[in-house]
Scaffold this motif. Structure first.
Motif, PDB file in Angstrom:
ATOM      1  N   LEU A  37       0.824  -1.201   0.000  1.00 60.10           N
ATOM      2  CA  LEU A  37       0.000   0.000   0.000  1.00 60.10           C
ATOM      3  C   LEU A  37       0.863   1.259   0.000  1.00 60.10           C
ATOM      4  CD1 LEU A  37      -2.802   1.290   0.162  1.00 60.10           C
ATOM      5  CD2 LEU A  37      -2.666   1.115   2.652  1.00 60.10           C
ATOM      6  N   GLY A  38       1.929   1.243   0.816  1.00 52.47           N
ATOM      7  CA  GLY A  38       2.832   2.388   0.836  1.00 52.47           C
ATOM      8  C   GLY A  38       3.511   2.606  -0.507  1.00 52.47           C
ATOM      9  N   LEU A  39       3.903   1.517  -1.177  1.00 47.86           N
ATOM     10  CA  LEU A  39       4.514   1.618  -2.499  1.00 47.86           C
ATOM     11  C   LEU A  39       3.525   2.199  -3.503  1.00 47.86           C
ATOM     12  CD1 LEU A  39       6.891   1.033  -4.412  1.00 47.86           C
ATOM     13  CD2 LEU A  39       5.965  -1.275  -4.719  1.00 47.86           C
ATOM     14  N   TYR A  40       2.282   1.756  -3.425  1.00 48.98           N
ATOM     15  CA  TYR A  40       1.240   2.253  -4.333  1.00 48.98           C
ATOM     16  C   TYR A  40       1.024   3.755  -4.127  1.00 48.98           C
ATOM     17  CZ  TYR A  40      -3.404   2.987  -6.298  1.00 48.98           C
ATOM     18  OH  TYR A  40      -4.481   3.486  -6.994  1.00 48.98           O
ATOM     19  N   VAL A  41       0.928   4.172  -2.864  1.00 49.65           N
ATOM     20  CA  VAL A  41       0.733   5.597  -2.566  1.00 49.65           C
ATOM     21  C   VAL A  41       1.915   6.414  -3.082  1.00 49.65           C
ATOM     22  CG1 VAL A  41       0.555   7.291  -0.703  1.00 49.65           C
ATOM     23  CG2 VAL A  41      -0.761   5.163  -0.586  1.00 49.65           C
ATOM     24  N   PHE A  42       3.117   5.884  -2.914  1.00 48.76           N
ATOM     25  CA  PHE A  42       4.307   6.591  -3.394  1.00 48.76           C
ATOM     26  C   PHE A  42       4.276   6.762  -4.912  1.00 48.76           C
ATOM     27  CE2 PHE A  42       8.609   6.371  -5.174  1.00 48.76           C
ATOM     28  CZ  PHE A  42       9.190   7.490  -4.578  1.00 48.76           C
ATOM     29  N   VAL A  43       3.942   5.681  -5.617  1.00 52.12           N
ATOM     30  CA  VAL A  43       3.898   5.736  -7.083  1.00 52.12           C
ATOM     31  C   VAL A  43       2.837   6.727  -7.557  1.00 52.12           C
ATOM     32  CG1 VAL A  43       3.351   4.396  -9.159  1.00 52.12           C
ATOM     33  CG2 VAL A  43       4.810   3.410  -7.389  1.00 52.12           C
ATOM     34  N   ILE A  44       1.703   6.770  -6.871  1.00 46.36           N
ATOM     35  CA  ILE A  44       0.612   7.654  -7.281  1.00 46.36           C
ATOM     36  C   ILE A  44       0.937   9.117  -6.991  1.00 46.36           C
ATOM     37  CG2 ILE A  44      -1.784   8.300  -6.812  1.00 46.36           C
ATOM     38  CD1 ILE A  44      -1.479   5.805  -8.523  1.00 46.36           C
ATOM     39  N   TRP A  45       1.488   9.393  -5.808  1.00 44.12           N
ATOM     40  CA  TRP A  45       1.657  10.771  -5.375  1.00 44.12           C
ATOM     41  C   TRP A  45       2.990  11.388  -5.760  1.00 44.12           C
ATOM     42  CZ3 TRP A  45      -1.822  14.146  -3.852  1.00 44.12           C
ATOM     43  CH2 TRP A  45      -3.059  13.673  -3.396  1.00 44.12           C
ATOM     44  N   PHE A  46       3.992  10.578  -6.076  1.00 45.09           N
ATOM     45  CA  PHE A  46       5.301  11.159  -6.376  1.00 45.09           C
ATOM     46  C   PHE A  46       5.275  12.088  -7.597  1.00 45.09           C
ATOM     47  CE2 PHE A  46       9.436  11.097  -8.526  1.00 45.09           C
ATOM     48  CZ  PHE A  46      10.220  11.662  -7.529  1.00 45.09           C
ATOM     49  N   PRO A  47       4.610  11.721  -8.709  1.00 42.91           N
ATOM     50  CA  PRO A  47       4.568  12.664  -9.840  1.00 42.91           C
ATOM     51  C   PRO A  47       3.937  14.005  -9.475  1.00 42.91           C
ATOM     52  CG  PRO A  47       3.899  10.479 -10.543  1.00 42.91           C
ATOM     53  CD  PRO A  47       3.966  10.444  -9.053  1.00 42.91           C
ATOM     54  N   ILE A  48       2.875  13.959  -8.654  1.00 44.34           N
ATOM     55  CA  ILE A  48       2.227  15.205  -8.239  1.00 44.34           C
ATOM     56  C   ILE A  48       3.168  16.021  -7.363  1.00 44.34           C
ATOM     57  CG2 ILE A  48       0.267  16.165  -6.973  1.00 44.34           C
ATOM     58  CD1 ILE A  48      -1.305  13.671  -7.750  1.00 44.34           C
ATOM     59  N   TYR A  49       3.862  15.341  -6.460  1.00 44.81           N
ATOM     60  CA  TYR A  49       4.826  16.036  -5.606  1.00 44.81           C
ATOM     61  C   TYR A  49       5.946  16.645  -6.436  1.00 44.81           C
ATOM     62  CZ  TYR A  49       8.670  16.684  -2.303  1.00 44.81           C
ATOM     63  OH  TYR A  49       9.711  17.217  -1.586  1.00 44.81           O
ATOM     64  N   PHE A  50       6.418  15.896  -7.429  1.00 38.38           N
ATOM     65  CA  PHE A  50       7.523  16.393  -8.250  1.00 38.38           C
ATOM     66  C   PHE A  50       7.098  17.617  -9.062  1.00 38.38           C
ATOM     67  CE2 PHE A  50      10.373  16.396 -11.936  1.00 38.38           C
ATOM     68  CZ  PHE A  50      11.602  16.349 -11.283  1.00 38.38           C
TER      69      PHE A  50
END
Length: 306
Positions: A37-50
């Motif tokens: 779940l943490g990996l999924y959240v990271f993959v989803i939110w990292f582009p937005i954060y970047f």
């Protein structure tokens, strides 16, 4: 140590587990689940954060190597400049008008039509519903030329209205065509999950069919209406291809088109592109965060019948 063992034993007993091996198995499963779940959240939110950190970097620091994931000199100058140098307030207004009007039309027509398909068993009911929903199955890219031709010289009313090309009306009509079948499908499924006994009870109490719909059924359909409105708004707000083909000036162009203008033939204005992208993405992010319960309940209502 005995106290810890006693506490662990009580916890194992409370969970209905017989041995510590079963407890260890449960812990491993939870760790794997939370890790995925943490990996999924990271993959989803990292582009937005970047995109966000790029939008608050000075223009000179955007392409620095190595890449900094925590801006050392955050600034809002990129957001200020895109409104100063380009009519971004007009682009935003166009997006709001087009998306809001499309949403109102789709929710109004979709709710009434969905209720009719759910409650009335008339001749050709299923065929007509299939034809409406089937229209949404056509790849939008295949309809670009017909829509361009229709909006350039609208049939029947072309002599009165003139060309609709490069107008907000052209986008509203186009987005309604693509979103209305989806709205009908959602609302029809939602009304299928509302017991018909409520309609009968309303008529027994002296309400007409319309009064029963407005006073009894419609308030119960708020989650479905909310889900339809949110999805119709997001689809209309984010649409790019038809907005690109059917508009040519800032008087009708929407935010996705405005953001794309930062990409030129020989360079890309990354800082301003990221700032514009964040503005364009903000409604979708907010709707997803705060109204996800309405989207889920609206889409799943009627999926299981008792």
């Amino acid at each position: 140590m005995s106290t810890k063992q006693s506490t662990l034993g009580q916890l194992i007993a409370a969970l209905g587990l017989d041995t510590e091996n079963e407890w260890s198995h449960v812990v491993r499963e939870r760790l794997v689940a939370y890790g995925l779940l943490g990996l999924y959240v990271f993959v989803i939110w990292f582009p937005i954060y970047f995109i966000f950190i790029t939008s608050i970097k000075p223009t000179s620091a955007v392409l620095d190597i190595p890449i900094s994931f925590v801006p050392t000199q955050p600034t809002v100058s990129n957001y200020v400049e895109i409104f100063q140098n380009r009519p971004f307030e007009l682009y935003t207004l166009n997006s709001l008008i087009v998306a809001s009007t499309t949403t109102v039309i789709c929710v109004t027509l979709g709710t009434v039509t969905g209720y009719s398909f759910s409650r009335y068993d008339f001749m050709g009911n299923k065929t007509l519903l299939l034809s409406i929903v089937g229209a949404r199955m056509i790849p939008p890219i295949a309809l670009i030329v017909p829509f361009f031709s229709i909006m350039s010289n609208p049939p029947l009313v072309g002599g009165l209205t003139g060309s609709l090309y490069d107008t907000r009306i052209a986008l509203i009509l186009t987005y309604t065509f693509f979103n209305l079948p989806f709205a009908v499908w959602i609302m029809k499924n939602y009304f299928d999950g509302v017991p018909e006994s409520l309609d009968e009870q309303a008529r027994i109490d002296g309400c007409s069919r319309w009064e029963g719909f407005v006073k009894i059924i419609l308030p119960m359909a708020k989650p479905g209406i909310a889900a339809t409105a949110i999805l119709a708004f997001i689809f209309s707000w984010n649409e790019f291809v038809f907005a690109l083909v059917l508009t040519s000036s800032e008087q009708a162009q929407t935010l996705p088109i405005a953001v794309s203008l930062f990409v030129a033939d020989d360079f890309v204005d990354w800082a301003h592109l990221a700032a514009g992208g964040m503005i364009a993405a903000l409604p979708g992010i907010l709707f997803g965060l705060f109204f996800q319960q309405y989207i889920v309940s609206g889409l799943t209502q009627g999926a299981v019948k008792e």
